[in-house]
Design a protein around this motif. Sequence first.
Motif, PDB file in Angstrom:
ATOM      1  N   ILE A 102       0.841  -1.371   0.023  1.00 18.56           N
ATOM      2  CA  ILE A 102       0.027   0.022  -0.097  1.00 18.56           C
ATOM      3  C   ILE A 102       0.849   1.406   0.116  1.00 18.56           C
ATOM      4  CG2 ILE A 102      -1.897   1.166   1.024  1.00 18.56           C
ATOM      5  CD1 ILE A 102      -2.668  -1.393   2.642  1.00 18.56           C
ATOM      6  N   GLY A 103       0.928   2.149  -1.138  1.00 18.39           N
ATOM      7  CA  GLY A 103       1.621   3.204  -1.261  1.00 18.39           C
ATOM      8  C   GLY A 103       0.991   4.538  -0.467  1.00 18.39           C
ATOM      9  N   ASP A 104       1.834   5.623  -0.297  1.00 16.81           N
ATOM     10  CA  ASP A 104       1.715   6.718   0.273  1.00 16.81           C
ATOM     11  C   ASP A 104       0.375   7.536  -0.154  1.00 16.81           C
ATOM     12  OD1 ASP A 104       3.847   6.657   1.645  1.00 16.81           O
ATOM     13  OD2 ASP A 104       5.148   7.796   0.490  1.00 16.81           O
ATOM     14  N   SER A 105      -0.259   6.955  -1.220  1.00 17.20           N
ATOM     15  CA  SER A 105      -1.546   7.743  -1.719  1.00 17.20           C
ATOM     16  C   SER A 105      -2.562   7.004  -1.049  1.00 17.20           C
ATOM     17  CB  SER A 105      -1.769   7.636  -3.209  1.00 17.20           C
ATOM     18  OG  SER A 105      -1.861   6.242  -3.596  1.00 17.20           O
ATOM     19  N   CYS A 106      -2.516   6.356  -0.144  1.00 16.27           N
ATOM     20  CA  CYS A 106      -3.512   5.618   0.582  1.00 16.27           C
ATOM     21  C   CYS A 106      -4.232   6.660   1.412  1.00 16.27           C
ATOM     22  CB  CYS A 106      -2.956   4.689   1.622  1.00 16.27           C
ATOM     23  SG  CYS A 106      -4.118   3.921   2.825  1.00 16.27           S
ATOM     24  N   ILE A 107      -5.630   6.802   1.523  1.00 14.22           N
ATOM     25  CA  ILE A 107      -6.316   7.922   2.555  1.00 14.22           C
ATOM     26  C   ILE A 107      -6.773   7.164   3.616  1.00 14.22           C
ATOM     27  CG2 ILE A 107      -6.931   9.132   0.169  1.00 14.22           C
ATOM     28  CD1 ILE A 107      -9.535   7.615   0.247  1.00 14.22           C
ATOM     29  N   SER A 108      -6.350   5.975   4.076  1.00 16.84           N
ATOM     30  CA  SER A 108      -6.702   5.243   5.089  1.00 16.84           C
ATOM     31  C   SER A 108      -8.374   5.041   5.462  1.00 16.84           C
ATOM     32  CB  SER A 108      -6.149   5.983   6.422  1.00 16.84           C
ATOM     33  OG  SER A 108      -4.852   5.969   6.426  1.00 16.84           O
ATOM     34  N   CYS A 109      -8.906   4.911   4.033  1.00 14.10           N
ATOM     35  CA  CYS A 109     -10.495   4.562   4.325  1.00 14.10           C
ATOM     36  C   CYS A 109     -10.973   3.316   4.913  1.00 14.10           C
ATOM     37  CB  CYS A 109     -11.117   4.656   3.031  1.00 14.10           C
ATOM     38  SG  CYS A 109     -10.468   3.375   1.566  1.00 14.10           S
ATOM     39  N   GLY A 110     -10.143   2.241   4.871  1.00 11.47           N
ATOM     40  CA  GLY A 110     -10.296   0.811   5.314  1.00 11.47           C
ATOM     41  C   GLY A 110     -11.057  -0.082   4.411  1.00 11.47           C
ATOM     42  N   THR A 111     -11.226   0.221   3.055  1.00 12.02           N
ATOM     43  CA  THR A 111     -11.844  -0.685   2.134  1.00 12.02           C
ATOM     44  C   THR A 111     -11.022  -1.780   2.122  1.00 12.02           C
ATOM     45  OG1 THR A 111     -12.772   1.693   1.113  1.00 12.02           O
ATOM     46  CG2 THR A 111     -12.845  -0.672  -0.123  1.00 12.02           C
ATOM     47  N   CYS A 112      -9.734  -1.618   1.834  1.00 12.90           N
ATOM     48  CA  CYS A 112      -8.635  -2.755   1.558  1.00 12.90           C
ATOM     49  C   CYS A 112      -8.925  -3.816   2.724  1.00 12.90           C
ATOM     50  CB  CYS A 112      -7.434  -2.220   1.266  1.00 12.90           C
ATOM     51  SG  CYS A 112      -6.566  -1.530   2.881  1.00 12.90           S
ATOM     52  N   ALA A 113      -8.762  -3.338   3.991  1.00 10.45           N
ATOM     53  CA  ALA A 113      -8.948  -4.242   5.007  1.00 10.45           C
ATOM     54  C   ALA A 113     -10.371  -4.958   5.038  1.00 10.45           C
ATOM     55  CB  ALA A 113      -8.784  -3.477   6.227  1.00 10.45           C
ATOM     56  N   SER A 114     -11.382  -4.318   4.691  1.00 10.21           N
ATOM     57  CA  SER A 114     -12.580  -5.150   4.617  1.00 10.21           C
ATOM     58  C   SER A 114     -12.985  -5.934   3.570  1.00 10.21           C
ATOM     59  CB  SER A 114     -13.766  -4.044   4.822  1.00 10.21           C
ATOM     60  OG  SER A 114     -14.008  -3.348   3.572  1.00 10.21           O
ATOM     61  N   THR A 115     -12.019  -5.698   2.539  1.00 13.82           N
ATOM     62  CA  THR A 115     -12.024  -6.843   1.435  1.00 13.82           C
ATOM     63  C   THR A 115     -11.107  -7.794   1.448  1.00 13.82           C
ATOM     64  OG1 THR A 115     -10.733  -5.451  -0.091  1.00 13.82           O
ATOM     65  CG2 THR A 115     -12.904  -4.948  -0.154  1.00 13.82           C
ATOM     66  N   CYS A 116     -10.111  -7.810   2.375  1.00 11.82           N
ATOM     67  CA  CYS A 116      -9.179  -8.823   2.419  1.00 11.82           C
ATOM     68  C   CYS A 116      -9.811  -9.996   2.960  1.00 11.82           C
ATOM     69  CB  CYS A 116      -7.980  -8.448   3.163  1.00 11.82           C
ATOM     70  SG  CYS A 116      -6.554  -9.488   3.623  1.00 11.82           S
ATOM     71  N   PRO A 117      -9.528 -11.403   2.319  1.00  8.49           N
ATOM     72  CA  PRO A 117     -10.332 -12.513   2.902  1.00  8.49           C
ATOM     73  C   PRO A 117      -9.341 -13.250   3.969  1.00  8.49           C
ATOM     74  CG  PRO A 117      -9.121 -12.920   0.700  1.00  8.49           C
ATOM     75  CD  PRO A 117      -9.246 -11.424   1.013  1.00  8.49           C
ATOM     76  N   VAL A 118      -8.289 -12.872   4.084  1.00  8.97           N
ATOM     77  CA  VAL A 118      -7.433 -13.482   5.074  1.00  8.97           C
ATOM     78  C   VAL A 118      -6.977 -12.431   6.594  1.00  8.97           C
ATOM     79  CG1 VAL A 118      -6.590 -15.235   3.779  1.00  8.97           C
ATOM     80  CG2 VAL A 118      -5.344 -13.185   3.885  1.00  8.97           C
ATOM     81  N   GLN A 119      -7.407 -11.210   6.335  1.00  7.78           N
ATOM     82  CA  GLN A 119      -7.150 -10.151   7.277  1.00  7.78           C
ATOM     83  C   GLN A 119      -6.016  -9.913   7.415  1.00  7.78           C
ATOM     84  OE1 GLN A 119      -9.453 -12.011  10.671  1.00  7.78           O
ATOM     85  NE2 GLN A 119     -11.467 -11.663   9.732  1.00  7.78           N
ATOM     86  N   ALA A 120      -5.325  -9.735   6.272  1.00  7.15           N
ATOM     87  CA  ALA A 120      -3.883  -9.420   6.205  1.00  7.15           C
ATOM     88  C   ALA A 120      -3.427  -7.871   6.223  1.00  7.15           C
ATOM     89  CB  ALA A 120      -3.145 -10.184   5.083  1.00  7.15           C
ATOM     90  N   ILE A 121      -4.440  -7.057   6.327  1.00  8.11           N
ATOM     91  CA  ILE A 121      -4.319  -5.660   6.274  1.00  8.11           C
ATOM     92  C   ILE A 121      -4.797  -4.945   7.569  1.00  8.11           C
ATOM     93  CG2 ILE A 121      -4.972  -3.550   4.975  1.00  8.11           C
ATOM     94  CD1 ILE A 121      -5.478  -5.366   2.463  1.00  8.11           C
ATOM     95  N   SER A 122      -4.011  -4.153   8.018  1.00 14.66           N
ATOM     96  CA  SER A 122      -4.287  -3.396   9.248  1.00 14.66           C
ATOM     97  C   SER A 122      -3.739  -1.870   9.329  1.00 14.66           C
ATOM     98  CB  SER A 122      -3.867  -4.091  10.365  1.00 14.66           C
ATOM     99  OG  SER A 122      -2.450  -4.190  10.279  1.00 14.66           O
ATOM    100  N   GLN A 123      -4.294  -1.264  10.176  1.00 14.66           N
ATOM    101  CA  GLN A 123      -4.005   0.231  10.094  1.00 14.66           C
ATOM    102  C   GLN A 123      -2.566   0.212  10.703  1.00 14.66           C
ATOM    103  OE1 GLN A 123      -5.767   3.335   9.379  1.00 14.66           O
ATOM    104  NE2 GLN A 123      -3.750   4.045   9.714  1.00 14.66           N
TER     105      GLN A 123
END
Length: 56
Positions: free
Chosen positions: A5-26
């Motif tokens: 995840i690059g610096d253009s991330c706006i921290s909306c959390g959409t990616c975390a909610s779409t990840c099937p293995v919960q590999a994404i966190s703040q």
Amino acid sequence: MPRVIGDSCISCGTCASTCPVQAISQGDAHYEINPDTCIDCGACESGCPVGAITEA
């Protein structure tokens, strides 16, 4: 190879909610992908509204 995840991330959390293995966190600056958990399915990349996720 896991995606990143690059610096253009706006921290909306959409990616975390779409990840099937919960590999994404703040992280400190934006969301982060745990490369040990990521199965490289691409769900997060296609769900990111600003295109901040790319292949590593």
